[in-house]
Design an enzyme around this catalytic site. Structure first.
Site, short mmCIF file in Angstrom:
data_model
loop_
_atom_site.label_atom_id
_atom_site.label_comp_id
_atom_site.label_asym_id
_atom_site.label_seq_id
_atom_site.Cartn_x
_atom_site.Cartn_y
_atom_site.Cartn_z
N CYS A 103 0.85 -1.20 0.00
CA CYS A 103 0.00 0.00 0.00
C CYS A 103 0.88 1.25 0.00
O CYS A 103 1.77 1.40 0.84
CB CYS A 103 -0.93 0.00 1.21
SG CYS A 103 -1.99 1.44 1.23
N GLY A 204 -1.51 -5.55 -11.85
CA GLY A 204 -1.42 -4.18 -12.35
C GLY A 204 -1.97 -4.07 -13.75
O GLY A 204 -1.42 -4.67 -14.69
N GLY A 227 -7.58 -6.17 -9.99
CA GLY A 227 -8.24 -5.23 -9.08
C GLY A 227 -9.25 -4.38 -9.83
O GLY A 227 -10.41 -4.78 -10.04
N ARG A 228 -8.78 -3.21 -10.30
CA ARG A 228 -9.71 -2.25 -10.91
C ARG A 228 -10.41 -2.80 -12.13
O ARG A 228 -11.52 -2.37 -12.47
CB ARG A 228 -8.95 -0.96 -11.23
CG ARG A 228 -8.52 -0.21 -9.97
CD ARG A 228 -7.48 0.84 -10.26
NE ARG A 228 -6.27 0.24 -10.80
CZ ARG A 228 -5.25 0.92 -11.29
NH1 ARG A 228 -5.30 2.23 -11.33
NH2 ARG A 228 -4.17 0.29 -11.75
#
Ligand SMILES: Cc1cc2nc3c(=O)[nH]c(=O)nc-3n(C[C@H](O)[C@H](O)[C@H](O)COP(=O)(O)O)c2cc1C
Length: 333
Positions: A103, A204, A227-228
């Site tokens: 993070c 990523g 993720g996104r």
């Protein structure tokens, strides 16, 4: 193309995919939606502060349901004994314990947590060892390429994590100083793949089948953490699993299907958080679900300020009706 399914310690997964942890996003509701699209992928909770968890072992954020398995609980922190205590609290709910070492957020790294651990590799190693000593679940770690582009240390860091007992790695192919800028450098991941025996999930910017394949080819990783790319499109997991298992590419979801998924996501957030909080919490998701539609900006503006559930549903139905009218006009021409 079918990559070998991932085995983490003694746990044989039936998938190469992971839903990457996202704070404020991958709650039990979104995880369950992804699970309904993909029965096998590895789900990961949002990051859970080890200190907060030790102080409040029954926090709502810990809620999960049994359909979510295989499920990793992700912990953040920098004190080995607190991390171990927190891991013990969630041991029975978790199939895996994941440690956040990536993070980049200021208030997290200021305390020595998240990607700050890449600057204190011995401490990171002590955390892995402490958790391994206290719990009987595979332990995974998630980190970045390093702190800055000039101080990339992911290869040595990853080797140290393996030596310390980590059972798998998720590598986000950016440095801390890049935050979310630039493109993830998937080829870099291969350098670590060549050096460790434990499985690596590349992470990523994976958003579709084409770039998922490119990422696998360049990174040589065993799996992909998304993720996104799952935001507004959890169907991507179904598409990818289907592609890996059959070589076929499923067509994209129609707008109607996307809106049906949106409604399910919204309804489940309301069931989970109550109507008022659920509606407010859900506002962040509309832009992803209705991205690219005609007149999307105006609808987005209305949806993110609307408090009334019935009005929201009416707006969503209007979006579908408008789209169908336009499709009808096009097909009549
Ligand atoms: C809103 C948001 C919250 C995130 N929260 C976490 C988190 O709690 N733990 C973590 O390890 N990574 C977190 N990440 C990073 C993602 O797991 C992932 O590494 C990053 O977004 C790059 O992958 P992507 O391009 O597939 O999204 C977060 C990312 C976003 C956008």
């Amino acid at each position: 193309m079918q990559p070998n399914k991932i085995k983490i310690k003694n746990y044989q997964l039936n998938s190469n995919l992971m839903l990457a942890p996202m704070a404020g996003i991958t709650d039990t509701v979104l995880r369950s939606i992804v699970r309904s699209m993909d029965k096998d992928c590895l789900l990961v909770t949002e990051m859970l502060s080890s200190e907060a968890l030790v102080n409040n072992p029954n926090a709502k954020i810990l809620e999960s349901n049994e359909n979510e398995s295989p499920l990793a609980f992700q912990l953040s922190g920098h004190k080995p004994h607190i991390m171990a205590k927190a891991a013990k609290i969630i041991e029975n709910k978790a199939d895996f314990i994941d440690i956040n070492m990536g993070c980049p957020v200021k208030k997290v790294v200021c305390g020595g947590d998240g990607s700050a651990l890449m600057k204190t590799p011995q401490l990171a190693s002590d955390i892995v060892k402490a958790i391994k000593d206290h719990v009987n679940k595979p332990v995974t770690v998630k980190f970045r390429l390093g702190w800055t582009l000039d101080t990339k240390n992911f290869v040595e860091f990853g080797k140290l994590m393996e030596e310390s007992g980590a059972d798998a790695i998720t590598l986000h192919a950016r440095t801390r100083s890049q935050m979310y800028a630039d493109k993830a450098d998937w080829a870099e991941i291969s350098k670590l793949v060549n050096e460790v025996k434990i499985p690596i999930y590349a992470n990523g910017d994976i958003t579709n089948i084409k770039n998922a394949i490119e990422c696998l080819n360049l990174s040589k990783a065993n799996g992909l953490a998304i993720g996104r790319g799952a935001l507004g499109n959890p169907f991507l997991f179904k598409q990818l699993e289907h592609y890996f298992n059959t070589g076929e590419i499923l067509p994209e979801q129609s707008l109607k299907e996307k809106i049906e998924t949106l409604k399910e996501h919204l309804n489940c957030e309301i069931a989970h958080r109550g109507e008022e909080n659920g509606i407010k919490f859900f506002r962040k998701f509309y832009p992803y679900y209705i991205k690219g539609i005609r007149g999307g900006g105006a609808y987005r503006g209305k949806l993110v300020t609307e408090d009334n559930y019935n009005n929201i549903i009416n707006l969503l139905d209007e979006i579908i009706e408008n789209e169908q009218k336009i499709l009808h006009i096009h097909s009549a021409n």
